[in-house]
Structures are given as structure tokens and as C-alpha cells.
Design a protein around this motif. Structure first.
Motif, mmCIF file in Angstrom:
data_model
loop_
_atom_site.group_PDB
_atom_site.id
_atom_site.type_symbol
_atom_site.label_atom_id
_atom_site.label_comp_id
_atom_site.label_asym_id
_atom_site.label_seq_id
_atom_site.Cartn_x
_atom_site.Cartn_y
_atom_site.Cartn_z
ATOM 1 N N SER A 225 32.000 10.297 15.359
ATOM 2 C CA SER A 225 32.055 8.937 15.858
ATOM 3 C C SER A 225 32.354 8.881 17.297
ATOM 4 C CB SER A 225 33.105 8.186 14.986
ATOM 5 O OG SER A 225 34.179 8.735 15.075
ATOM 6 N N THR A 226 31.907 7.818 17.953
ATOM 7 C CA THR A 226 31.944 7.819 19.327
ATOM 8 C C THR A 226 32.529 6.454 19.953
ATOM 9 O OG1 THR A 226 31.033 8.201 21.470
ATOM 10 C CG2 THR A 226 29.721 7.059 19.671
ATOM 11 N N GLY A 252 29.746 10.926 25.438
ATOM 12 C CA GLY A 252 28.714 12.260 25.468
ATOM 13 C C GLY A 252 28.519 12.620 24.300
ATOM 14 N N LYS A 253 28.630 12.076 23.083
ATOM 15 C CA LYS A 253 28.531 12.471 21.867
ATOM 16 C C LYS A 253 26.835 12.625 21.723
ATOM 17 C CE LYS A 253 32.805 12.904 20.715
ATOM 18 N NZ LYS A 253 33.266 14.192 20.581
ATOM 19 N N SER A 254 26.308 11.432 21.685
ATOM 20 C CA SER A 254 24.707 11.240 21.656
ATOM 21 C C SER A 254 24.170 10.794 22.762
ATOM 22 C CB SER A 254 24.458 10.355 20.550
ATOM 23 O OG SER A 254 24.662 9.019 20.862
ATOM 24 N N HIS A 287 19.915 8.773 20.382
ATOM 25 C CA HIS A 287 20.967 8.290 19.395
ATOM 26 C C HIS A 287 20.483 8.882 18.149
ATOM 27 C CE1 HIS A 287 23.539 5.587 16.854
ATOM 28 N NE2 HIS A 287 22.465 5.433 16.147
ATOM 29 N N ASN A 288 19.149 8.664 17.808
ATOM 30 C CA ASN A 288 18.522 9.116 16.722
ATOM 31 C C ASN A 288 18.525 10.740 16.316
ATOM 32 O OD1 ASN A 288 18.266 6.641 15.712
ATOM 33 N ND2 ASN A 288 16.018 6.259 16.596
#
Length: 367
Positions: A225-226, A252-254, A287-288
């Protein structure tokens, strides 16, 4: 009788209709005769000398006619007055009859309990604006509230557990700053119809290999999660509450971007509010790719995996928000959302459903 002669001469010289004047002259002549007889004057001949015998007779007849006309006029006036009085009485009685139900209705309204449904208040004003105002006020942060909620998430991942996650709930609304559960921010614009905020929100999407029963997916890395930086805009329209949002991953996760556009139509009673909505969400390729794609190094871990990149998508969704006021202090709150995934996401090796859903419910105490 110079006056009588003068009257005749005036009507002849002016060309006026001499019938009224003749009647007046004849009446005056008749009055002169009667005055002379009454006074017993010996000069009666001098008074009536200008009048002939025929004129005197005509004057007497005219006086009688005038008397009859006056009597008829008086009788007609009496009849009209009686009719007017009768009409006034009928109107008064009609007004009294009409007034009786109104008084009864007013007394009935005053003696009955208050109407429990706010929806009924919109019977005279079907416009959606008032309902939207109340909905915005209801679902906006309260001045200060504390509570607890739990979120149930149905993930689209293959053979993935349904998760339940408890959270504390905090709601605060100041003049410029707000906290509303998993989001917080500042008001940039706030008036009767428009609201623009800038803030941050929590995105609870995640994938943890230990929550899946699929052996292949257990070889993949976590998707965490972010936090999102977001801009939210709300507009109260005649057809419902319109919301728009643009959000960007800031951890910076996705590094992905999300954008939403939705419309919500509230249904309100004095203690309960329900607001369903429909919308569409844009999700960027980043994101995807992070949440649904398979990287090259992950694909190398198993012959059953292949590198998989998912492009940007548009996802329709439906929402439902609800709030029930137990009393002035305690509220029960709930909201749910279901996403119907785009075909690009459904084709992912990680995905086993064509939908994702979440439901949150809890309570809050208003200080």
C-alpha cells in the motif's frame, strides 16, 4: 315666471335635448300654481300668466311622472341593496366553509409528531440541491469525532484471502484544515456549490504472497500500500453531487497516477442518509504494472510465469455511503465500493476475478 321662460329659451338656443328642461320647467310651473293657491294670493294670474292651460296640465303630468320615476328608482335601489346583502352573506358563508378545513388541517399538523422523513420535505422542492447540501455536510469531516472502523477487502488476485483490517477513525474540520478517516488536507475553495481541497490519502491496495493459495503467485514479490498526494473537487449540481479527483503515488511504490470522476445521488431521512454513486477511474500504466504486472526477474523464478506489462485502463465502479445517527453523539458509518476491472487487468497472470470490492463499517462519537 321669467325663470321658466328662460329655461325654455336656453334649451332652444343651445340645441340641447329639451325634454329634461321641459320637465323641470313644468314641475316649477306646477309648484308655482300650488304655491299661489296655498297663499290665496290675488295675483295668481300674474304668476302663471306666461303659462297656458295646456302647459299647466303637462306640468302636472310631468310632476306625477317624476314622482313615479323616483319611487321606482328607490324600489330598484332597495332590491339591489337586498341582493347585495344576500350575496355578501353567501360569500361570507362560503369563506367560512372553506376556512374550516384549513383550520382543522393546521391544528392536525400542530398536534402530530414531526415528520420523520426528510425526503418528504422535498415534495414541494424536488430539486436535488438541498439533498446534496445535507449529504455533503453529513459525509464531510465533523468538527471533531473519534471512532473505529474495519475494512473488508475482496481482492481480484487468484486464490487470495479476503482480508479484514481494523483502523481508528478520526474526523476533524477546521476553518482551513481537515482530517477525514484515511485522508487529510486543506481547503483551497469552499462555498455553497464548490469545494476544492489539496491533501494526502492512504491507498490500501496490496498483494502479499502469504495470503494466496496459488503456488505460482507465492513466488512473486509483495505489492505494498502507499500514500497519495491528491486534489479533490466537489460540485453540488441539480442532478446530484459530482466529484473529481487526481492522485499521485508519493512513496515511490508504483509512481502511478489515478484519476476519478463520479456522480452521487443522496437519499435522506432525519436520522439516516444513503448516497449511491457511479464513476469511472483512470489508472496509469505505472500503477497497473506495479499491482497487476509481472516483472522479468519474477518471471525467471518459475516456468509458469512470464513477463507481463499492463497498460493504462479505465475502470467503472459503483459506491455506496451510509450514515445512521443513533443520537446526537453516536453515529454508525459505512461505505462500500466495487470495481469492474478492465480486460487488460483481467488478462494479468495475477488476477483471478473480474472485480474488486471493499466495505468499511464502524462507529464514531461526536464531541
Amino acid at each position: 315666471m321669467p325663470l321658466v321662460a328662460s329655461l325654455f329659451s336656453i334649451t332652444r338656443s343651445t340645441g340641447m335635448d329639451d325634454r329634461p328642461m321641459q320637465r323641470i320647467a313644468k314641475a316649477l310651473g306646477a309648484a308655482a300654481i300650488m304655491a299661489a293657491m296655498f297663499l290665496g294670493t290675488t295675483h295668481a294670474e300674474d304668476v302663471v300668466a306666461p303659462l297656458t292651460q295646456e302647459t299647466a296640465v303637462q306640468a302636472t303630468e310631468t310632476a306625477a311622472t317624476v314622482t313615479e320615476d323616483v319611487e321606482a328608482a328607490i324600489a330598484a335601489a332597495n332590491v339591489e341593496a337586498a341582493q347585495a346583502a344576500q350575496g355578501t352573506r353567501v360569500v361570507a358563508e362560503t369563506a367560512a366553509v372553506k376556512a374550516e378545513p384549513a383550520v382543522t388541517e393546521e391544528l392536525t399538523i400542530d398536534s402530530t409528531p414531526a415528520v420523520t422523513s426528510t425526503v418528504m420535505r422535498y415534495a414541494d422542492n424536488p430539486c436535488m440541491l438541498t439533498a446534496c447540501y445535507e449529504a455533503v455536510e453529513c459525509f464531510s469531516p465533523s468538527e471533531f469525532s473519534l471512532g473505529a472502523v474495519a475494512t473488508v477487502t475482496i481482492s481480484p488476485y487468484k486464490q487470495y484471502d479476503t482480508t479484514v483490517m481494523p483502523f481508528p477513525y478520526i474526523s476533524y474540520k477546521g476553518q482551513h484544515f481537515f482530517i477525514n478517516g484515511d485522508s487529510a488536507g486543506v481547503y483551497v475553495v469552499k462555498n455553497d456549490r464548490h469545494e476544492l481541497t489539496v491533501g494526502a490519502a492512504y491507498l490500501g491496495m496490496e498483494f502479499r504472497p502469504r495470503h494466496t493459495d496459488n503456488a505460482t503467485l507465492k513466488l512473486l514479490d509483495k505489492r505494498l500500500s502507499t500514500a497519495l498526494a491528491e486534489i479533490n473537487y466537489s460540485y453540488i449540481s441539480k442532478i446530484g453531487l459530482i466529484r473529481a479527483r487526481v492522485a499521485q503515488d508519493v512513496l515511490g511504490k508504483s509512481n502511478g497516477t489515478l484519476a476519478n470522476l463520479s456522480i452521487h445521488v443522496p437519499w435522506i431521512t432525519d436520522r439516516f442518509i444513503l448516497m449511491p454513486g457511479l464513476g469511472v477511474e483512470f489508472a496509469s500504466k505505472n500503477h497497473n504494472k506495479y499491482y497487476y504486472g509481472v516483472r522479468g526477474d519474477e518471471a525467471a523464478r518459475s516456468p509458469n510465469l512470464r513477463r507481463d506489462d499492463t497498460g493504462h485502463t479505465f475502470t467503472p465502479y459503483a459506491t455506496l455511503e451510509a450514515k445512521f445517527s443513533i443520537n446526537e453523539r453516536w453515529d454508525i458509518v459505512a461505505k462500500g465500493r466495487i470495481d469492474y476491472l478492465a480486460s487488460k487487468v483481467c488478462d494479468s497472470q495475477m488476477v483471478g476475478k473480474n472485480y474488486a470490492a471493499s466495505f468499511t463499517a464502524g462507529f464514531q462519537y461526536n464531541f
